[in-house]
Design a protein around this motif. Structure first.
Motif, PDB file in Angstrom:
ATOM      1  N   HIS A 117      94.088  -7.683 -53.779  1.00 25.62           N
ATOM      2  CA  HIS A 117      93.735  -7.592 -52.359  1.00 25.62           C
ATOM      3  C   HIS A 117      94.845  -6.892 -51.577  1.00 25.62           C
TER       4      HIS A 117
ATOM      5  N   LYS B 114      94.677  -3.236 -52.198  1.00 27.55           N
ATOM      6  CA  LYS B 114      93.605  -2.587 -51.428  1.00 27.55           C
ATOM      7  C   LYS B 114      94.001  -2.415 -49.963  1.00 27.55           C
ATOM      8  N   GLU B 115      94.670  -3.410 -49.416  1.00 30.46           N
ATOM      9  CA  GLU B 115      95.131  -3.300 -48.028  1.00 30.46           C
ATOM     10  C   GLU B 115      96.147  -2.164 -47.894  1.00 30.46           C
ATOM     11  N   LYS B 116      97.038  -2.061 -48.854  1.00 25.14           N
ATOM     12  CA  LYS B 116      98.037  -0.976 -48.827  1.00 25.14           C
ATOM     13  C   LYS B 116      97.352   0.384 -48.977  1.00 25.14           C
ATOM     14  N   GLN B 117      96.273   0.439 -49.763  1.00 24.78           N
ATOM     15  CA  GLN B 117      95.520   1.684 -49.902  1.00 24.78           C
ATOM     16  C   GLN B 117      94.911   2.078 -48.560  1.00 24.78           C
ATOM     17  N   LYS B 118      94.383   1.098 -47.844  1.00 27.71           N
ATOM     18  CA  LYS B 118      93.792   1.389 -46.532  1.00 27.71           C
ATOM     19  C   LYS B 118      94.846   1.894 -45.555  1.00 27.71           C
ATOM     20  N   VAL B 119      96.014   1.245 -45.554  1.00 29.99           N
ATOM     21  CA  VAL B 119      97.100   1.650 -44.657  1.00 29.99           C
ATOM     22  C   VAL B 119      97.557   3.064 -45.016  1.00 29.99           C
ATOM     23  N   HIS B 120      97.681   3.335 -46.302  1.00 28.53           N
ATOM     24  CA  HIS B 120      98.109   4.669 -46.739  1.00 28.53           C
ATOM     25  C   HIS B 120      97.059   5.720 -46.372  1.00 28.53           C
ATOM     26  N   ALA B 121      95.803   5.387 -46.556  1.00 28.75           N
ATOM     27  CA  ALA B 121      94.737   6.335 -46.201  1.00 28.75           C
ATOM     28  C   ALA B 121      94.767   6.639 -44.706  1.00 28.75           C
ATOM     29  N   LEU B 122      94.976   5.621 -43.886  1.00 33.72           N
ATOM     30  CA  LEU B 122      95.060   5.824 -42.443  1.00 33.72           C
ATOM     31  C   LEU B 122      96.258   6.693 -42.094  1.00 33.72           C
TER      32      LEU B 122
ATOM     33  N   LYS C  81      95.507  10.204 -43.019  1.00 44.70           N
ATOM     34  CA  LYS C  81      94.558  10.779 -42.054  1.00 44.70           C
ATOM     35  C   LYS C  81      95.297  11.259 -40.805  1.00 44.70           C
TER      36      LYS C  81
ATOM     37  N   THR D 205     104.370   4.463 -46.796  1.00 44.68           N
ATOM     38  CA  THR D 205     103.165   3.706 -47.173  1.00 44.68           C
ATOM     39  C   THR D 205     102.772   3.990 -48.622  1.00 44.68           C
TER      40      THR D 205
END
Length: 156
Positions: free
Chosen positions: A17, A20-28, A31, A98
């Motif tokens: 989990h 996955k949260e770190k993936q979201k932060v990195h994706a943001l 972006k 990130t």
């Protein structure tokens, strides 16, 4: 025999989990970097269009006021470009941070995944050993029963 149970399964789920949260932060973060690169490209395109327009107008008559407005606008675009590049550097540094966090979270999760696989393999080998032992015991008992049956029938 009992089913394989990984005692650290809840910890593995937490690590997954977090990853996955770190993936979201990195994706943001990525972006934001991409958006800033697009903004810089738009500023550069505006500057080039303005300079092309100014070159075309240079063959015609133009006022000093118009020339000053265009020059100030080009200067503003250059300033925006310089600020945008600095902001891009900051965003890129944040994106790298990130990414590093994501890699570390991934390593942590993989560490627990590997431990789970090792324990699963160990469990499988124990099951295999227990089955072999049980089969050997059955074979020995069967052999003894046959041998005992022969000795009883030959002894009569």
């Amino acid at each position: 025999m009992k089913k394989f149970q990984y005692r650290l399964e809840s910890l593995l789920k937490v690590k997954a989990h977090l990853e996955k949260e770190k993936q979201k932060v990195h994706a943001l973060s990525m972006k934001k970097v991409i958006n800033q690169q697009h903004a810089l490209k738009e500023i550069d395109d505006d500057r080039l269009q303005t300079q092309d327009h100014q070159r075309r107008r240079a063959s015609e008559s133009f006022s000093v006021a118009e020339m000053l407005v265009v020059a100030r606008y080009v200067q503003k675009l250059r300033k925006d470009d310089a600020l945008g590049k600095e902001f891009l550097k900051v965003l890129a540094k944040e994106a790298e941070h990130t990414r590093t966090d994501l890699v570390e979270a991934s390593r942590e999760r993989k560490k627990y995944d590997k431990l789970k696989e090792k324990l699963r393999d160990k469990y499988g080998k124990e099951i295999e050993r227990a089955i072999v032992k049980e089969n050997d015991e059955i074979a020995i008992n069967s052999f003894r029963a046959k041998k005992k049956g022969r000795s009883v029938s030959s002894g009569r």
